[in-house]
Design an enzyme around this catalytic site. Sequence first.
Site, PDB file in Angstrom:
ATOM      1  N   ARG A 278       0.929  -1.125   0.120  1.00  0.00           N
ATOM      2  CA  ARG A 278       0.141  -0.063   0.086  1.00  0.00           C
ATOM      3  C   ARG A 278       0.791   1.147  -0.071  1.00  0.00           C
ATOM      4  O   ARG A 278       1.459   1.467   1.000  1.00  0.00           O
ATOM      5  CB  ARG A 278      -0.927  -0.051   1.071  1.00  0.00           C
ATOM      6  CG  ARG A 278      -2.024   1.044   1.096  1.00  0.00           C
ATOM      7  CD  ARG A 278      -2.830   0.813   2.219  1.00  0.00           C
ATOM      8  NE  ARG A 278      -3.681  -0.501   2.444  1.00  0.00           N
ATOM      9  CZ  ARG A 278      -4.850  -0.909   1.719  1.00  0.00           C
ATOM     10  NH1 ARG A 278      -5.244   0.176   1.012  1.00  0.00           N
ATOM     11  NH2 ARG A 278      -5.256  -1.918   1.860  1.00  0.00           N
ATOM     12  N   GLU A 350      -6.188  -8.338  -3.168  1.00  0.00           N
ATOM     13  CA  GLU A 350      -6.608  -7.720  -4.160  1.00  0.00           C
ATOM     14  C   GLU A 350      -5.409  -7.180  -5.193  1.00  0.00           C
ATOM     15  O   GLU A 350      -4.613  -6.605  -4.762  1.00  0.00           O
ATOM     16  CB  GLU A 350      -7.206  -6.442  -3.835  1.00  0.00           C
ATOM     17  CG  GLU A 350      -7.775  -5.608  -4.849  1.00  0.00           C
ATOM     18  CD  GLU A 350      -8.573  -4.302  -4.685  1.00  0.00           C
ATOM     19  OE1 GLU A 350      -8.857  -4.144  -3.495  1.00  0.00           O
ATOM     20  OE2 GLU A 350      -8.887  -3.486  -5.498  1.00  0.00           O
ATOM     21  N   ARG A 392       1.971  -4.695  -6.868  1.00  0.00           N
ATOM     22  CA  ARG A 392       1.341  -5.783  -6.117  1.00  0.00           C
ATOM     23  C   ARG A 392       1.615  -7.240  -7.032  1.00  0.00           C
ATOM     24  O   ARG A 392       1.816  -8.175  -6.575  1.00  0.00           O
ATOM     25  CB  ARG A 392      -0.176  -5.766  -6.135  1.00  0.00           C
ATOM     26  CG  ARG A 392      -0.425  -4.755  -4.856  1.00  0.00           C
ATOM     27  CD  ARG A 392      -1.732  -5.022  -4.313  1.00  0.00           C
ATOM     28  NE  ARG A 392      -2.025  -3.852  -3.035  1.00  0.00           N
ATOM     29  CZ  ARG A 392      -3.147  -3.630  -2.467  1.00  0.00           C
ATOM     30  NH1 ARG A 392      -4.301  -4.386  -3.039  1.00  0.00           N
ATOM     31  NH2 ARG A 392      -3.148  -2.970  -1.493  1.00  0.00           N
TER      32      ARG A 392
END
Length: 427
Positions: A278, A350, A392
């Site tokens: 993040r 996600e 990610r």
Amino acid sequence: MIDPRFLQENLEFVKKKTSERGVEIDFEDITRINEERKRIIRMVEKLEHQRNIGSKKVGELKRQGNDEEAEKLQAGLRDISEKIKELDTKRAQVEEESKSNLLNIPNIPDETVPVGQDDSENVEVKSWGNPRKFNFKFKDHIEIGKSLDILDLERAAKIAGSRFALYKGQGARIDRALINFMIDVHTTEHGYTEVLPPFMAHRESFIGTGNLPKFEHELFRVAETDMYLIPTAEVPVTNIHREETLSEGDLPKKYVAYTPCFRKEAGSYGKDVHGIMRQHQFNKVELVKFVTPENSYDELETLTNDAARILELLKIPYRVVVLCTGEMGFSSAKTYDLEVWVPSENRYREISSCSNFEDFQARRANIRYRKKNSGKPKYVHTLNGSGLAIGRTVIAILENFQSPDGSVTIPEVLVSYMGGEERISPP
RNA sequence: GGAGAGGUGGCCGAGCGGCUGAAGGCACUCGCCUGCUAAGCGAGUAGGGGGAUUAAACCCUCUCGUGGGUUCGAAUCCCACCCUCUCCGCCA
């Protein structure tokens, strides 16, 4: 924005649907202001009608040379104009209030969306590949990044503070390789047109996608301007066709864009503070579609598949979930999340969010299309999804493809983008 | 940053303060014509909002980049801002 007429005619339905999202809205107040708005409009327009008729008469009289009569009439019309002016300011206030009410109502979830409060009520609809079983002590992406000397979070913090990354060497290269790989697949195999949009946009664009006025706190504003750094390419790319009327034959329009994304991540402190999960800045390849209402849900399926295809080519295990009503984004009517397996967290995370916004964004941004044979323009449906989030994806590759010797195997499809390197090894 | 030009309907483009929601063209739709296609002929085609109606037809109102102003009345006059183009300067 939801259809104001639909709102008035289906108040109870909308109330129910928004509360399923966990949002409480004062619809009585909204209705009251809307009634007030209509009342004022009726008054103003009546006066305007009088004025228009009078003015026309003045014109006629003057042409006839009857200045005396004309002046008498004008005096009365002057008063009417004054009144109109007064009412107009009131009207502007009420209309703005009414508009702002509407802008703050979230989209109505599609009927196939499961009702629920949090991510535990998301529903898995598909999974692909099997999470890898490790027979050695595996590392998380932070350790791997450090030992391969491709990720330097300390120095990134020195430059810009926390939640930033400094990629080095093969680390920087794999990020760039992924961008190119993904764009190539989407353009050559899935029929998307590549665009490279501005990385900032002004207020209007953010209203168009639904990020403003409600979510200003999530954005970086560029000082002394009305521009914001984009949190996703969705913002500039969806606004490509703002205020346009497309023709039906042009649809669907499909765009793929690489951009960095900038997010404040306010309120997420304590969550994902370590590593690059993040960040305030990350790269992403985004897919955006403009389609006709009739097939927007089919287009959502193919969009999701287009994104998932990247993971299959990379051979990273993933699953697809439908977000429940409480988890969906403000503008979305239905969202599929793609989640990749992250070994160090022992769960799926996600990596892409694919949504159908129906006409919610189109109404805000005024993006319409005209049917081939008939009349009125209608709003298009917009969709978008990550295809994929790059940072990610890097995490997933580093963790899923690590070896006992500390090296990481490059996915086969990526090798050519890595200058032929098949693995990243410790220095 | 400086100087100039300009922003009008799906697109191009004309437009004296009142008879201009807007000429003309293109595009599109329908009809006619032609064996088919092209051409030709005729008709039609802006959007938002408010009202009436079972719905449509219908009525009203607003909209010529945006926001103000002048006026009985503004696409047209005035002011501010935004954007585009050309030239100059600066710069990756």
